[in-house]
Design a protein around this motif. Structure first.
Motif, PDB file in Angstrom:
ATOM      1  N   GLN A 150     -31.806  -9.835 -29.425  1.00  0.00           N
ATOM      2  CA  GLN A 150     -32.980  -8.984 -29.575  1.00  0.00           C
ATOM      3  C   GLN A 150     -33.962  -9.270 -28.451  1.00  0.00           C
ATOM      4  OE1 GLN A 150     -34.426  -9.860 -33.554  1.00  0.00           O
ATOM      5  NE2 GLN A 150     -33.499  -7.958 -34.276  1.00  0.00           N
ATOM      6  N   ILE A 151     -34.678  -8.226 -28.067  1.00  0.00           N
ATOM      7  CA  ILE A 151     -35.680  -8.350 -27.014  1.00  0.00           C
ATOM      8  C   ILE A 151     -36.972  -7.717 -27.503  1.00  0.00           C
ATOM      9  CG2 ILE A 151     -36.333  -7.673 -24.674  1.00  0.00           C
ATOM     10  CD1 ILE A 151     -33.287  -7.513 -24.093  1.00  0.00           C
ATOM     11  N   ILE A 152     -38.041  -8.450 -27.346  1.00  0.00           N
ATOM     12  CA  ILE A 152     -39.383  -7.910 -27.565  1.00  0.00           C
ATOM     13  C   ILE A 152     -40.014  -7.869 -26.183  1.00  0.00           C
ATOM     14  CG2 ILE A 152     -41.635  -8.261 -28.641  1.00  0.00           C
ATOM     15  CD1 ILE A 152     -40.110  -9.802 -30.878  1.00  0.00           C
ATOM     16  N   HIS A 182     -45.638  -1.666 -19.323  1.00  0.00           N
ATOM     17  CA  HIS A 182     -46.320  -0.436 -18.949  1.00  0.00           C
ATOM     18  C   HIS A 182     -45.368   0.431 -18.130  1.00  0.00           C
ATOM     19  CE1 HIS A 182     -49.948  -2.889 -19.799  1.00  0.00           C
ATOM     20  NE2 HIS A 182     -50.381  -1.734 -20.249  1.00  0.00           N
ATOM     21  N   SER A 183     -44.091   0.110 -18.184  1.00  0.00           N
ATOM     22  CA  SER A 183     -43.095   0.805 -17.386  1.00  0.00           C
ATOM     23  C   SER A 183     -42.382   1.885 -18.193  1.00  0.00           C
ATOM     24  CB  SER A 183     -42.051  -0.197 -16.871  1.00  0.00           C
ATOM     25  OG  SER A 183     -40.941   0.477 -16.321  1.00  0.00           O
ATOM     26  N   PRO A 184     -42.484   3.147 -17.756  1.00  0.00           N
ATOM     27  CA  PRO A 184     -41.713   4.183 -18.440  1.00  0.00           C
ATOM     28  C   PRO A 184     -40.210   3.980 -18.244  1.00  0.00           C
ATOM     29  CG  PRO A 184     -42.786   5.090 -16.506  1.00  0.00           C
ATOM     30  CD  PRO A 184     -43.287   3.682 -16.655  1.00  0.00           C
ATOM     31  N   VAL A 185     -39.837   3.291 -17.176  1.00  0.00           N
ATOM     32  CA  VAL A 185     -38.424   3.007 -16.921  1.00  0.00           C
ATOM     33  C   VAL A 185     -37.885   2.065 -18.001  1.00  0.00           C
ATOM     34  CG1 VAL A 185     -36.784   2.002 -15.287  1.00  0.00           C
ATOM     35  CG2 VAL A 185     -38.683   3.393 -14.441  1.00  0.00           C
ATOM     36  N   LEU A 186     -38.549   0.940 -18.209  1.00  0.00           N
ATOM     37  CA  LEU A 186     -38.078  -0.011 -19.221  1.00  0.00           C
ATOM     38  C   LEU A 186     -38.194   0.560 -20.626  1.00  0.00           C
ATOM     39  CD1 LEU A 186     -39.360  -3.490 -17.979  1.00  0.00           C
ATOM     40  CD2 LEU A 186     -37.173  -2.361 -17.555  1.00  0.00           C
ATOM     41  N   GLY A 216     -31.858   3.626 -27.390  1.00  0.00           N
ATOM     42  CA  GLY A 216     -31.730   2.870 -28.628  1.00  0.00           C
ATOM     43  C   GLY A 216     -32.874   1.917 -28.923  1.00  0.00           C
ATOM     44  N   ALA A 217     -33.818   1.814 -27.996  1.00  0.00           N
ATOM     45  CA  ALA A 217     -34.942   0.897 -28.207  1.00  0.00           C
ATOM     46  C   ALA A 217     -35.892   1.437 -29.264  1.00  0.00           C
ATOM     47  CB  ALA A 217     -35.702   0.692 -26.898  1.00  0.00           C
ATOM     48  N   GLN A 218     -36.428   0.527 -30.066  1.00  0.00           N
ATOM     49  CA  GLN A 218     -37.505   0.903 -30.978  1.00  0.00           C
ATOM     50  C   GLN A 218     -38.797   0.707 -30.191  1.00  0.00           C
ATOM     51  OE1 GLN A 218     -38.176  -1.631 -34.376  1.00  0.00           O
ATOM     52  NE2 GLN A 218     -39.544  -0.155 -35.332  1.00  0.00           N
ATOM     53  N   ILE A 219     -39.566   1.763 -30.052  1.00  0.00           N
ATOM     54  CA  ILE A 219     -40.782   1.709 -29.250  1.00  0.00           C
ATOM     55  C   ILE A 219     -41.998   1.681 -30.169  1.00  0.00           C
ATOM     56  CG2 ILE A 219     -42.181   2.889 -27.514  1.00  0.00           C
ATOM     57  CD1 ILE A 219     -39.569   4.207 -26.525  1.00  0.00           C
ATOM     58  N   LEU A 220     -42.854   0.709 -29.925  1.00  0.00           N
ATOM     59  CA  LEU A 220     -44.125   0.601 -30.640  1.00  0.00           C
ATOM     60  C   LEU A 220     -45.226   0.738 -29.610  1.00  0.00           C
ATOM     61  CD1 LEU A 220     -43.269  -2.477 -32.888  1.00  0.00           C
ATOM     62  CD2 LEU A 220     -43.113  -0.066 -33.483  1.00  0.00           C
ATOM     63  N   GLU A 221     -46.119   1.695 -29.823  1.00  0.00           N
ATOM     64  CA  GLU A 221     -47.223   1.926 -28.884  1.00  0.00           C
ATOM     65  C   GLU A 221     -48.504   1.389 -29.484  1.00  0.00           C
ATOM     66  OE1 GLU A 221     -48.418   5.363 -25.797  1.00  0.00           O
ATOM     67  OE2 GLU A 221     -48.186   6.051 -27.849  1.00  0.00           O
ATOM     68  N   LEU A 222     -49.240   0.627 -28.693  1.00  0.00           N
ATOM     69  CA  LEU A 222     -50.515   0.075 -29.109  1.00  0.00           C
ATOM     70  C   LEU A 222     -51.631   0.840 -28.421  1.00  0.00           C
ATOM     71  CD1 LEU A 222     -48.341  -2.303 -29.253  1.00  0.00           C
ATOM     72  CD2 LEU A 222     -50.319  -3.779 -29.366  1.00  0.00           C
ATOM     73  N   ASP A 223     -52.650   1.222 -29.205  1.00  0.00           N
ATOM     74  CA  ASP A 223     -53.814   1.880 -28.629  1.00  0.00           C
ATOM     75  C   ASP A 223     -55.045   1.504 -29.456  1.00  0.00           C
ATOM     76  OD1 ASP A 223     -53.736   3.500 -30.935  1.00  0.00           O
ATOM     77  OD2 ASP A 223     -52.813   5.180 -29.880  1.00  0.00           O
ATOM     78  N   ASP A 224     -56.142   2.186 -29.226  1.00  0.00           N
ATOM     79  CA  ASP A 224     -57.389   1.865 -29.922  1.00  0.00           C
ATOM     80  C   ASP A 224     -57.285   2.020 -31.438  1.00  0.00           C
ATOM     81  OD1 ASP A 224     -58.560   1.332 -27.491  1.00  0.00           O
ATOM     82  OD2 ASP A 224     -59.482   3.309 -27.310  1.00  0.00           O
ATOM     83  N   ALA A 260     -43.245   5.159 -31.770  1.00  0.00           N
ATOM     84  CA  ALA A 260     -43.354   6.307 -30.872  1.00  0.00           C
ATOM     85  C   ALA A 260     -41.990   6.643 -30.274  1.00  0.00           C
ATOM     86  CB  ALA A 260     -44.349   6.004 -29.756  1.00  0.00           C
ATOM     87  N   GLU A 261     -41.886   7.862 -29.811  1.00  0.00           N
ATOM     88  CA  GLU A 261     -40.716   8.304 -29.057  1.00  0.00           C
ATOM     89  C   GLU A 261     -41.076   8.256 -27.576  1.00  0.00           C
ATOM     90  OE1 GLU A 261     -37.724   9.039 -30.337  1.00  0.00           O
ATOM     91  OE2 GLU A 261     -38.528   8.541 -32.318  1.00  0.00           O
ATOM     92  N   TRP A 262     -40.106   7.987 -26.721  1.00  0.00           N
ATOM     93  CA  TRP A 262     -40.335   7.843 -25.290  1.00  0.00           C
ATOM     94  C   TRP A 262     -41.061   9.066 -24.712  1.00  0.00           C
ATOM     95  CZ3 TRP A 262     -38.823  10.346 -20.794  1.00  0.00           C
ATOM     96  CH2 TRP A 262     -39.023   9.627 -19.601  1.00  0.00           C
ATOM     97  N   GLU A 263     -40.622  10.268 -25.093  1.00  0.00           N
ATOM     98  CA  GLU A 263     -41.203  11.489 -24.548  1.00  0.00           C
ATOM     99  C   GLU A 263     -42.684  11.635 -24.893  1.00  0.00           C
ATOM    100  OE1 GLU A 263     -38.504  11.501 -26.568  1.00  0.00           O
ATOM    101  OE2 GLU A 263     -36.916  11.869 -25.130  1.00  0.00           O
TER     102      GLU A 263
END
Length: 98
Positions: free
Chosen positions: A38-40, A44-48, A53-61, A67-70
């Motif tokens: 597993q990798i956490i 800030h890279s749209p490439v990475l 298959g990655a689970q993406i979690l977006e942090l904001d205010d 979140a989905e990549w798009e």
């Protein structure tokens, strides 16, 4: 860089990498996942962030959300910058007439 399955914590690993090296890193990350690791990764890279298959979690205010990549803000900003850099640069570069 990585050696077999395990838990890897990465904090903006793209900071010193070229585009091609980021692609190689995605290959390593994919292999770790395929091997059961597993990798956490904070990035800030749209490439990475585009690793299939990655689970993406977006942090904001407002906090943290799945979140989905798009739909990532960083993907939107990069797309708009690459399409029209002048729209962004006009806010940070001096006007030659000044």
């Amino acid at each position: 860089m990585v050696s077999g399955p395990g838990l890897y914590l990465m904090d903006e690993p793209e900071a010193a990498l070229s585009f091609t090296s980021c692609l190689r890193l995605i290959g390593l990350m994919d292999q770790v996942a395929r091997d059961g690791g597993q990798i956490i990764c904070a990035t800030h890279s749209p490439v990475l962030a585009g690793l299939p298959g990655a689970q993406i979690l977006e942090l904001d205010d407002e906090g943290i959300r799945t979140a989905e990549w798009e739909g990532l803000q960083l993907v939107d900003h990069w797309r708009r910058y690459l399409a029209r850099p002048d729209f962004y640069l006009r806010h940070v570069l001096s006007d030659p007439a000044d």
